[in-house]
Design a protein around this motif. Sequence first.
Motif: not given
Length: 448
Positions: A151-166
């Motif tokens: 319930m916190v993973w996508h806000s962390g270092l492995s969040g797929s969409s934040p990493l993708l747009v970066n």
Amino acid sequence: MRRFGNALAAFSTRWIPDAFVFAVGLSVLVYLLALGLTDHGPVQLVGDWYAGFWGLLEFAMQMALVLVTGYALASSPPAERAIARIAALPKSAPAACALTAVGATLLGMVHWGLGLIAGAMLAVRVARSCRERGVKVHFPLLAAAGYTGLMVWHSGLSGSSPLLVNTEGHFLQDAIGIIPLSETVFQPFNLVFLAAMLIGAPLLLMSMHPAREDAEEIGAEDDGEAPAGTALTKAARRALSPAQRLMHSRVPVLVVLVAGLVHIVPAIIENGLVGLDLNLLNFVFLIAGLGLHGTLAGYAAAAAEGAKSAASVIVQFPFYAGIMGIMEHSGLLGIVADWFVSFSTPATYPFWALISACLVNLAVPSGGGQWAVQGPIVVDATASLGLDPGVGVMAVAMGDQLSNGIQPFWALPLLALTRLPAGKVLGYSAVVMVYGIAVASLCISFLS
């Protein structure tokens, strides 16, 4: 909170079906919604369902390997001793829940795979240690604590969409360019949310622990012990043929260990934990597990035990892929997302985007997959409303992760390792989900 938690757990135990039934039921629901809201006919929707049915085969294999390699690593003698020391720390049932929740949450912030598997393993080991020490802890609640990392993973270092747009060359680069993590994961509203989850979720779980007489301890059959007896005596070793001795020799393991480290060390140095994708995580688990077991025989026995837990993943993931196929090919996902946009304002859109992502996650339970189909809609909406696209990215990310609290898709590995039915766990995790949605909504509405 104790009465509320117990009531919700009793309701979910009675009324939430097995995860497989949930997957089939959700397939029927999405099919009927698409039939009523899109222009695709009954036969065409079956074709949409089948078109997506095998879309998660690679991911299903990766998840099966996460289970097998993670279990084998955690059941190695050195890892068992380390986990046993940690599991022996809590002196009371509430403390056991807090320790498990904090550990799972921190690991989930680092990497979702670590949070998922290590959180489940920690819940089992803490439950076993408490039983041995006479501390009566409610195992379903402890399992829910081990699920908080999802319930916190996508806000962390492995969040797929934040990493993708970066990432250079991502599919929405022409519309939004490259968005650095400073504008998504490291935004103040996301960091405040993570802090609130790290502190609030363990306290919430502690408050829901039932009275001692009502607590359901882990059973001996739920220990998930790896089979013993892989270490051979000298006499037994001499009785083996030369070919059989290779399975109990350290030499093959050392060869694989050296080769693995040659790849792992430079990869982590170059990319850090952010570059720890699912394939590299599995490879790290595999190499570390082999090294800690010391022999191929020891590792094979532990992996065979862990493989028993992978059946639910292998069988059920295609049904969720089929649901994703209906949502995407019929246009149902666009209808849902556009509906939320239709009554949003610049001030309210982040909240409604988060809520829509919560709902979409029930049918498209894949962070990367959900962003692939919902991302273009959110990007267009943020542009038309004059909002920072990074806020839209995080609204989807937060909503995607939080409804995992009632989504058996991601709970399958945990349910397999704890050997608990979905209903016994999801009632408690639903409470944490509601708390998380409230916190995330306030953070993204007033701090973004």
